[in-house]
Design a protein around this motif. Structure first.
Motif, PDB file in Angstrom:
ATOM      1  N   GLU A  18       0.720  -1.152   0.169  1.00  0.00           N
ATOM      2  CA  GLU A  18      -0.103  -0.065  -0.082  1.00  0.00           C
ATOM      3  C   GLU A  18       0.951   1.183   0.147  1.00  0.00           C
ATOM      4  OE1 GLU A  18      -3.859   1.531   0.114  1.00  0.00           O
ATOM      5  OE2 GLU A  18      -3.424  -0.598   0.602  1.00  0.00           O
ATOM      6  N   VAL A  19       1.959   1.238   0.708  1.00  0.00           N
ATOM      7  CA  VAL A  19       2.877   2.422   0.800  1.00  0.00           C
ATOM      8  C   VAL A  19       3.605   2.795  -0.499  1.00  0.00           C
ATOM      9  CG1 VAL A  19       5.029   3.235   1.675  1.00  0.00           C
ATOM     10  CG2 VAL A  19       3.400   2.266   3.330  1.00  0.00           C
ATOM     11  N   LYS A  20       3.917   1.591  -1.183  1.00  0.00           N
ATOM     12  CA  LYS A  20       4.514   1.673  -2.534  1.00  0.00           C
ATOM     13  C   LYS A  20       3.478   2.484  -3.493  1.00  0.00           C
ATOM     14  CE  LYS A  20       8.140  -1.730  -2.040  1.00  0.00           C
ATOM     15  NZ  LYS A  20       8.594  -3.114  -2.607  1.00  0.00           N
ATOM     16  N   ALA A  21       2.499   1.827  -3.438  1.00  0.00           N
ATOM     17  CA  ALA A  21       1.098   2.332  -4.336  1.00  0.00           C
ATOM     18  C   ALA A  21       1.016   3.849  -3.980  1.00  0.00           C
ATOM     19  CB  ALA A  21       0.107   1.361  -4.069  1.00  0.00           C
ATOM     20  N   ILE A  22       0.833   4.120  -2.852  1.00  0.00           N
ATOM     21  CA  ILE A  22       0.780   5.635  -2.680  1.00  0.00           C
ATOM     22  C   ILE A  22       1.957   6.532  -3.066  1.00  0.00           C
ATOM     23  CG2 ILE A  22       0.578   7.287  -0.527  1.00  0.00           C
ATOM     24  CD1 ILE A  22      -0.979   5.179   0.790  1.00  0.00           C
ATOM     25  N   LYS A  35       3.250  19.134  -2.043  1.00  0.00           N
ATOM     26  CA  LYS A  35       4.039  18.768  -1.052  1.00  0.00           C
ATOM     27  C   LYS A  35       3.383  18.638   0.351  1.00  0.00           C
ATOM     28  CE  LYS A  35       7.570  19.826  -3.723  1.00  0.00           C
ATOM     29  NZ  LYS A  35       8.374  18.628  -4.298  1.00  0.00           N
ATOM     30  N   ARG A  36       3.191  17.497   1.066  1.00  0.00           N
ATOM     31  CA  ARG A  36       2.812  17.280   2.214  1.00  0.00           C
ATOM     32  C   ARG A  36       3.441  17.261   3.476  1.00  0.00           C
ATOM     33  NH1 ARG A  36       1.508  14.314  -2.589  1.00  0.00           N
ATOM     34  NH2 ARG A  36      -0.718  13.818  -2.763  1.00  0.00           N
ATOM     35  N   PRO A  37       2.827  17.423   4.537  1.00  0.00           N
ATOM     36  CA  PRO A  37       3.572  17.461   5.650  1.00  0.00           C
ATOM     37  C   PRO A  37       3.510  15.900   6.534  1.00  0.00           C
ATOM     38  CG  PRO A  37       1.545  18.455   5.977  1.00  0.00           C
ATOM     39  CD  PRO A  37       1.567  18.249   4.759  1.00  0.00           C
ATOM     40  N   TYR A  38       3.308  15.259   5.732  1.00  0.00           N
ATOM     41  CA  TYR A  38       2.960  13.683   6.310  1.00  0.00           C
ATOM     42  C   TYR A  38       3.431  12.972   5.250  1.00  0.00           C
ATOM     43  CZ  TYR A  38      -1.295  14.240   3.635  1.00  0.00           C
ATOM     44  OH  TYR A  38      -2.271  14.843   2.717  1.00  0.00           O
ATOM     45  N   ASN A  39       3.972  11.610   5.806  1.00  0.00           N
ATOM     46  CA  ASN A  39       4.510  10.559   4.648  1.00  0.00           C
ATOM     47  C   ASN A  39       3.594   9.289   4.402  1.00  0.00           C
ATOM     48  OD1 ASN A  39       4.337   8.601   6.734  1.00  0.00           O
ATOM     49  ND2 ASN A  39       6.381   9.546   7.406  1.00  0.00           N
ATOM     50  N   SER A  40       3.759   8.851   3.388  1.00  0.00           N
ATOM     51  CA  SER A  40       3.076   7.655   2.760  1.00  0.00           C
ATOM     52  C   SER A  40       2.772   6.598   3.861  1.00  0.00           C
ATOM     53  CB  SER A  40       3.710   7.096   1.534  1.00  0.00           C
ATOM     54  OG  SER A  40       5.045   6.603   1.898  1.00  0.00           O
ATOM     55  N   ARG A  41       3.617   6.405   4.573  1.00  0.00           N
ATOM     56  CA  ARG A  41       3.202   5.400   5.674  1.00  0.00           C
ATOM     57  C   ARG A  41       2.005   5.810   6.512  1.00  0.00           C
ATOM     58  NH1 ARG A  41       7.349   1.626   5.374  1.00  0.00           N
ATOM     59  NH2 ARG A  41       6.695   0.594   7.284  1.00  0.00           N
ATOM     60  N   THR A  42       2.025   7.088   6.822  1.00  0.00           N
ATOM     61  CA  THR A  42       0.989   7.408   7.774  1.00  0.00           C
ATOM     62  C   THR A  42      -0.280   7.452   7.129  1.00  0.00           C
ATOM     63  OG1 THR A  42       2.520   8.964   9.015  1.00  0.00           O
ATOM     64  CG2 THR A  42       0.231   9.544   8.702  1.00  0.00           C
ATOM     65  N   ILE A  43      -0.370   7.853   5.968  1.00  0.00           N
ATOM     66  CA  ILE A  43      -1.650   7.620   4.979  1.00  0.00           C
ATOM     67  C   ILE A  43      -1.956   6.131   4.963  1.00  0.00           C
ATOM     68  CG2 ILE A  43      -2.709   8.245   2.847  1.00  0.00           C
ATOM     69  CD1 ILE A  43      -2.215  10.597   4.555  1.00  0.00           C
ATOM     70  N   ALA A  44      -0.959   5.399   4.413  1.00  0.00           N
ATOM     71  CA  ALA A  44      -1.430   3.773   4.398  1.00  0.00           C
ATOM     72  C   ALA A  44      -1.993   3.223   5.748  1.00  0.00           C
ATOM     73  CB  ALA A  44       0.022   3.189   3.972  1.00  0.00           C
ATOM     74  N   ALA A  45      -1.510   3.672   6.854  1.00  0.00           N
ATOM     75  CA  ALA A  45      -2.081   3.284   8.062  1.00  0.00           C
ATOM     76  C   ALA A  45      -3.363   3.907   8.245  1.00  0.00           C
ATOM     77  CB  ALA A  45      -0.928   3.645   9.544  1.00  0.00           C
ATOM     78  N   LEU A  46      -3.782   4.839   7.955  1.00  0.00           N
ATOM     79  CA  LEU A  46      -5.175   5.609   7.886  1.00  0.00           C
ATOM     80  C   LEU A  46      -5.925   5.082   7.093  1.00  0.00           C
ATOM     81  CD1 LEU A  46      -3.838   9.233   8.435  1.00  0.00           C
ATOM     82  CD2 LEU A  46      -5.021   7.739  10.331  1.00  0.00           C
ATOM     83  N   ARG A 231      -6.520  17.501   2.111  1.00  0.00           N
ATOM     84  CA  ARG A 231      -5.465  16.845   1.167  1.00  0.00           C
ATOM     85  C   ARG A 231      -5.382  15.561   1.819  1.00  0.00           C
ATOM     86  NH1 ARG A 231      -4.628  16.490  -3.525  1.00  0.00           N
ATOM     87  NH2 ARG A 231      -4.625  18.676  -3.779  1.00  0.00           N
ATOM     88  N   MET A 232      -5.306  15.426   3.114  1.00  0.00           N
ATOM     89  CA  MET A 232      -5.235  14.321   4.006  1.00  0.00           C
ATOM     90  C   MET A 232      -6.480  13.110   3.496  1.00  0.00           C
ATOM     91  SD  MET A 232      -4.663  13.373   7.845  1.00  0.00           S
ATOM     92  CE  MET A 232      -6.189  14.431   8.194  1.00  0.00           C
ATOM     93  N   GLN A 233      -7.521  13.980   3.486  1.00  0.00           N
ATOM     94  CA  GLN A 233      -8.560  12.820   3.153  1.00  0.00           C
ATOM     95  C   GLN A 233      -8.485  12.370   1.847  1.00  0.00           C
ATOM     96  OE1 GLN A 233     -11.818  12.103   5.474  1.00  0.00           O
ATOM     97  NE2 GLN A 233     -11.197  10.659   3.956  1.00  0.00           N
ATOM     98  N   PHE A 234      -8.299  13.268   0.869  1.00  0.00           N
ATOM     99  CA  PHE A 234      -8.126  12.736  -0.607  1.00  0.00           C
ATOM    100  C   PHE A 234      -7.098  11.780  -0.652  1.00  0.00           C
ATOM    101  CE2 PHE A 234      -9.350  17.135  -2.494  1.00  0.00           C
ATOM    102  CZ  PHE A 234     -10.713  17.108  -2.105  1.00  0.00           C
ATOM    103  N   ASP A 235      -6.231  11.811   0.327  1.00  0.00           N
ATOM    104  CA  ASP A 235      -4.942  10.705   0.192  1.00  0.00           C
ATOM    105  C   ASP A 235      -5.314   9.573   0.862  1.00  0.00           C
ATOM    106  OD1 ASP A 235      -3.098  12.298  -1.375  1.00  0.00           O
ATOM    107  OD2 ASP A 235      -2.311  13.172   0.570  1.00  0.00           O
ATOM    108  N   ILE A 236      -6.242   9.701   1.772  1.00  0.00           N
ATOM    109  CA  ILE A 236      -6.616   8.422   2.651  1.00  0.00           C
ATOM    110  C   ILE A 236      -7.485   7.555   1.594  1.00  0.00           C
ATOM    111  CG2 ILE A 236      -8.274   7.672   4.383  1.00  0.00           C
ATOM    112  CD1 ILE A 236      -7.133   9.997   6.151  1.00  0.00           C
ATOM    113  N   MET A 237      -8.504   8.400   0.831  1.00  0.00           N
ATOM    114  CA  MET A 237      -9.487   7.891  -0.312  1.00  0.00           C
ATOM    115  C   MET A 237      -8.502   7.353  -1.398  1.00  0.00           C
ATOM    116  SD  MET A 237     -12.816  10.072   0.455  1.00  0.00           S
ATOM    117  CE  MET A 237     -14.049   9.112  -0.177  1.00  0.00           C
TER     118      MET A 237
END
Length: 532
Positions: A18-22, A35-46, A231-237
């Motif tokens: 999932e992280v690699k796909a993000i 540019k995001r203030p969070y990383n792909s691993r955080t989004i994958a976990a959410l 942006r975080m919600q878009f990334d989570i989805m």
């Protein structure tokens, strides 16, 4: 409930995939500028274990992104307008590439208790309107497609073929509450099929576009938090939905807080030793005085200035130059630091108190400028895809300065621009010829999406009032002359109930025919169909 039977190793492998796909999605051309203030691993976990529905919104978002970038490349622009009516949207497809759903329009026509544009309607109001419009677009797309495929290939060139799936741009106002409310709203928009939403920097519960004292912005940091939440919600989805960063700083009179030093340069303070504004107003009210007059009187007596203006008022030219030189060593300078610099460089005492002018709701007085809007736009740009500075008047100098200064930092930045219903172009110095080419001149600066947000209020109301008067005076004769006659005589016939290809008559037939085992296409006879 049953326990999930999965090995820790499989769970971790799934997470890493999932992280690699993000990361792959974020590295693609569509999102490379973000540019995001969070990383792909955080989004994958959410994320949920089951993918959130975002396909339609992503499809429309990518479509809009490509449209806007094509305009940017060609120096052209999209001209659209606001509506909440699916019937109007079906006709926009013939001339517009996008549809705009305004919060103001929804507040007037889509809620239980209509009202002025204060964003005081439920947070899911606009997403529900987007859902209604998107479903109507799907219906028009479906009934047109089956109608065309009923005909042989050689005759389809003569048939209408409109792109009813115009991307929807919608008003997210200021996010309607806490960051979790903003995230929920963003999710509703994505699930509704929106292509882009805009979020502004106004204060919740204090939105005013009316005359007199009123409009209030939030600190830069709070504005960026809102954008980050979306942006975080878009990334989570996993959505490709676009985010439009709108700054309403122009002509704003207040700011809710001075927590962010980036805003300190523009906060006004009293430079005379006077009583607090609120005490002055309270005493004036007790004496029966007009509060607006009392406020104006106090403002004049307080000699309101920004801190830098207060320095210039008491310092010599040499001291001012030295003060500005010291300021230039810092990107942003807090009031505390400004006082320290002034104490070293200016002999006279600099009187400045930004607490004295605070409003009854605690707001600080704010002096907006193009520079202030540019700074906010630059801070917000890495989180979003398009920038919009809402301006109360068509000041060409300010418009050029804003878009030029932002593009000095982000050369390929895409911009939006909104025309209010009461812009006085003549008063602003525009000639008739300059108004005619305004949308083209804006396009040259990267303003690729331009909207008249409230057409349904101004345009539709005007047309309805005119027809209502004609109908009352002339009855069916007036209708035949001005509506029915012209509509039926156009080629192709104007869309209406008589036009079965438009109103869905042929689509309904297709449903009945399919259930009966008949084919609706030229070569698709269901020879082997058997009814059980």
């Amino acid at each position: 409930m049953p326990k999930l039977e999965i090995s820790i190793q499989d769970e971790q492998r799934g997470f890493e995939a999932e992280v690699k796909a993000i990361e792959k999605q974020w590295a693609a051309p569509r999102q490379l500028h973000l540019k995001r203030p969070y990383n792909s691993r955080t989004i994958a976990a959410l994320r949920n274990s089951i993918a959130a529905p975002s396909t339609a919104s992503s499809t429309q978002g990518v479509k809009l992104w490509n449209q806007l970038n094509t305009h940017n490349k060609n120096g052209t622009t999209e001209l659209t307008f606001g509506t909440t009516d699916p019937v109007a949207v079906s006709q926009m497809a013939k001339h517009q590439q996008t549809v705009y759903v305004s919060g103001a329009l929804c507040g007037f026509s889509e809620v239980a208790i209509p009202g002025m544009d204060h964003a005081d309607y439920p947070w899911d109001t606009v997403p529900k309107v987007v859902t209604k419009i998107f479903k109507s677009q799907l219906w028009h797309d479906q009934r047109q497609r089956q109608f065309r495929l009923r005909h042989p290939v050689e005759v389809r060139e003569e048939l209408e073929n409109w792109d009813y799936m115009a991307p929807i741009v919608a008003d997210g106002d200021m996010g309607f509450g806490s960051l979790t409310s903003t995230m929920k709203m963003a999710r509703e928009f994505v699930e509704a099929g929106v292509a882009m939403i805009h979020i502004d920097d106004l204060a919740i519960g204090m939105k005013k576009f009316t005359i007199g004292q009123g409009r209030t912005v939030v600190p830069t940091s709070e504005y960026l938090d809102r954008l980050t939440a979306v942006r975080m919600q878009f990334d989570i989805m996993g959505s490709e939905t676009l985010l439009l960063c709108r700054c309403d700083t122009d002509h704003s009179e207040f700011i809710t807080s001075v927590v962010d030093e980036r805003d300190h340069e523009y906060v006004l303070g009293a430079t005379k030793k006077v009583e607090p504004l609120q005490k002055h107003l309270k005493d004036g009210q007790a004496r029966g005085e007009d509060l607006k007059a009392a406020r104006s009187e106090w403002i004049e007596s307080a000699s309101l200035k920004t801190f830098d203006e207060a320095v210039e008022a008491v310092a010599s030219k040499e001291e001012v130059d030295f003060y500005k030189t010291e300021l230039s060593k810092h990107k942003f300078t807090s009031l505390t630091k400004r006082r320290e610099i002034a104490a070293r460089t200016v002999k006279e005492e600099v009187i400045f108190d930004w607490e004295l002018p605070r409003s009854a709701m605690g707001q600080y007085l704010f002096k907006p400028s193009v520079k202030a809007i540019v700074e906010r736009a630059l801070a917000a740009a890495p989180l979003g895809d398009v920038t919009w500075a809402r301006m109360d008047s068509p000041n060409w100098k300010d418009i050029v300065e804003f878009h030029t200064d932002v593009r000095k930092v982000f050369p390929e930045r895409l911009f939006a621009f909104g025309y209010t219903g009461d812009y006085d172009f003549a008063k602003a110095g525009f000639s008739e010829e300059e108004v005619k080419t305004l949308h083209l001149d804006l396009a040259k600066m990267g303003v690729v999406w331009q909207v008249q947000p409230i057409w349904s209020l101004q345009g539709l109301n005007l047309v309805t009032e005119q027809f209502g008067k004609l109908w009352a005076e002339e009855g069916i004769a007036g209708y035949l002359r001005t509506v029915q006659g012209p509509a039926l005589s156009t080629k192709p016939m104007t869309d209406g109930f008589e036009k079965l290809s438009y109103c869905g008559g042929y689509l309904a037939d297709a449903f009945f025919e399919t259930v009966a085992g008949e084919s609706i296409t030229e070569k698709g006879a269901a020879k082997d169909f058997k009814r059980h």
